[in-house]
Design a protein around this motif. Structure first.
Motif: not given
Length: 335
Positions: A325-327, A268-270, A81-84
């Protein structure tokens, strides 16, 4: 789902309205309508609308759409989930290649030439693919992406390509250097219809392709043994999907520079609003990405007058705390 889509479409239209009517020169809504539909058109309003503000809005929308969808796919491929695209260095790889392309022309670039503009996504694709190859080389372990390594590898790749980009830009003449700085910071102020024409074929090709692959994305998030039992070649599918993402990212970087954190925040919001099924979350992630980039561009244009802050910097201001925050949340979940 229809209600959620409708809300974000309405928000996008609202931001577009403010982007068209507000700025250094404000436009009255009635003047806007008369200019838009060519009813007693005013030459000054026509230039403002069709040559400055509409290209900027269309560019911001396309970039947000592309990065939002590409980010969601990359998170599904890597199961992280941290991938971008920005954090993994794909943006930086594409950007470094585009800066190299600008350096090769040494002042011969014509922003109104479609042939010159078409070269940027191709060079961006080469740089983005090179970054993706490095990611696969160093983060691939035991037949799949190592979620623990991928962020560290991405940060290293991002730093390396950013340094290359800075080195190349320092060798440019002042005019090209200024253009390169726009790409490095993530700005839409230089948007024009030529750049849009150059990027649009890439987005029209790869975005529908990724949405059509929603069922594959739903499947590859399971364990490798389950995926293989369904007759799906997981590694091949991931490679194809990653190449499609790099094509989208390269097109976006070629017209706006490196817009970080859109591909992190939007998915994430999606997923929170639409769930984990990609046939619902992918299009919504694109809409949220559009909204974020349009809003960042509007904020950078209005909040710091008479100067203007690039949209990429506005996104980073909010994206860095969200990433931390996600980390922290992911680290807490592991423990």
């Amino acid at each position: 789902m229809a209600m959620i889509y409708s809300v974000f479409i309405a928000l996008i239209l609202l931001v577009c309205y403010f982007s068209i009517t507000m700025g250094v020169f404000s436009v009255h809504p009635l003047d806007l309508l008369s200019t838009l539909f060519q009813i007693n058109p005013n030459e000054q309003n026509s230039i403002l609308l069709f040559e400055l503000r509409l290209p900027r809005i269309v560019t911001a929308g396309l970039v947000g759409l592309g990065l939002g969808i590409a980010g969601a796919v990359i998170q599904a491929i890597t199961r992280n989930g941290l991938a971008d695209p920005g954090i993994l260095g794909i943006n930086a790889g594409a950007g470094a290649a585009i800066v190299g392309y600008l350096l090769m022309f040494k002042g011969q670039m014509d922003s109104q030439s479609l042939l010159s503009a078409m070269g940027m996504p191709f060079f961006g694709l080469i740089g983005g693919l090179l970054a993706a190859i490095f990611i696969m080389m160093f983060a691939w372990h035991g037949g799949g992406f190592d979620s623990g390594r991928i962020i560290l590898v991405g940060i290293a790749i991002n730093s390396g390509f950013s340094a290359i980009s800075l080195y190349l830009s320092l060798k440019m003449n002042p005019n090209d250097f200024e253009m390169a700085m726009l790409w490095r910071n993530g700005s839409i102020s230089a948007a024009n219809w030529t750049y849009i024409q150059a990027a649009l074929p890439w987005l029209l090709l790869f975005i529908p392709f990724l949405i059509a692959k929603s069922h594959v994305l739903d499947t590859i998030r399971f364990d490798e043994d389950i995926v293989k039992s369904l007759g799906i070649s997981s590694n091949l599918e991931k490679l194809v999907l990653l190449c499609a993402c790099v094509g989208i990212i390269s097109a976006c970087v070629s017209i706006s520079g490196s817009m970080g954190f859109v591909g992190l925040i939007a998915p994430h919001i999606s997923r929170r609003l639409a769930g984990v099924l990609h046939r619902y979350s992918l299009p919504l992630s694109g809409l949220i990405g559009m909204f974020l980039v349009l809003l960042a561009d509007l904020a950078g244009k209005l909040l710091f007058q008479p100067t203007e802050v690039p949209a990429g910097i506005i996104l980073a201001i909010f994206g860095v705390p969200y990433f931390l925050y996600l980390l922290f949340k992911q680290k807490k979940a592991v423990h």
